[in-house]
Design an enzyme around this catalytic site. Structure first.
Site, PDB file in Angstrom:
ATOM      1  N   HIS A  38      28.304  56.994 -78.667  1.00  0.00           N
ATOM      2  CA  HIS A  38      29.255  56.105 -79.994  1.00  0.00           C
ATOM      3  C   HIS A  38      29.417  57.419 -81.019  1.00  0.00           C
ATOM      4  CE1 HIS A  38      24.507  57.918 -80.291  1.00  0.00           C
ATOM      5  NE2 HIS A  38      25.231  57.830 -81.914  1.00  0.00           N
ATOM      6  N   HIS A 122      31.342  64.548 -83.623  1.00  0.00           N
ATOM      7  CA  HIS A 122      31.099  64.070 -82.507  1.00  0.00           C
ATOM      8  C   HIS A 122      30.690  62.947 -81.548  1.00  0.00           C
ATOM      9  CE1 HIS A 122      27.431  65.438 -83.296  1.00  0.00           C
ATOM     10  NE2 HIS A 122      26.746  64.889 -82.141  1.00  0.00           N
TER      11      HIS A 122
END
Length: 179
Positions: A38, A122
């Site tokens: 995620h 990220h």
């Protein structure tokens, strides 16, 4: 026990498959599995149940248009000279940064302390410790790769459950984009 929460964008299956395909080659790395991939918008942490319920409702009013997400190469986070995380980079588009900023303001209004770390979008690929193998070969192999793109039309509130084999994430609520 109070819930441990975070807001995130979930890559679609084809992007997750591409990320899973590049993982490997670092001895001792704890690689994320498909369910753990995620892009965090805001880590909320352990919150009082009443605050959690307020946040579930407050995020309904956090409006955003669908946004394009592009994964751009890999890198690592270090602490005191020891690499602890490998990640896939995310191009920090103005739309992504605006959504993250609105999520941050929503959290502060609900009574959470402001996030003190600079937002570094990220997707975590692996967790490492001092005994993990060298990361330079992995980074050299993957740092310049385009790792996928998608149009995000929702974000998710997750509850994180800590387990010896790694965190497990439970979907609490999906929030859809408004066009």
């Amino acid at each position: 026990m109070n819930p441990r929460l975070f807001l995130a964008l979930r890559p679609p299956p084809e992007v997750r498959e591409g990320l899973l395909a590049i993982m490997g080659g670092v001895a001792g790395a704890r690689w994320q599995d498909d369910a753990q991939l995620h892009l965090t918008l805001r880590y909320l942490g352990e919150v009082d149940i009443d605050v959690a319920e307020d946040l579930v409702d407050a995020f309904v009013h956090l409006r955003f248009a669908p946004l394009d997400i592009a994964l751009t190469g890999t890198g690592c986070f270090e602490r005191k000279g020891i690499t602890h995380t490998l990640w896939a980079g995310v191009f920090p588009s103005p739309q992504l940064l605006a959504l993250q900023s609105r999520a941050e303001r929503c959290c502060i209004r609900a009574g959470l302390p402001p996030e003190t770390r600079k937002y570094a979008p990220h997707v975590t690929l692996a967790r490492l410790n001092a005994t993990s193998g060298p990361v330079a070969p992995f980074c050299a192999r993957t740092m310049g790769q385009s790792l996928g793109a998608w149009r995000a039309d929702s974000y998710i509130l997750y509850e994180s459950h800590l387990h010896p084999g790694g965190s497990q994430y439970e979907l609490v609520r999906v929030y859809r984009a408004t066009e």
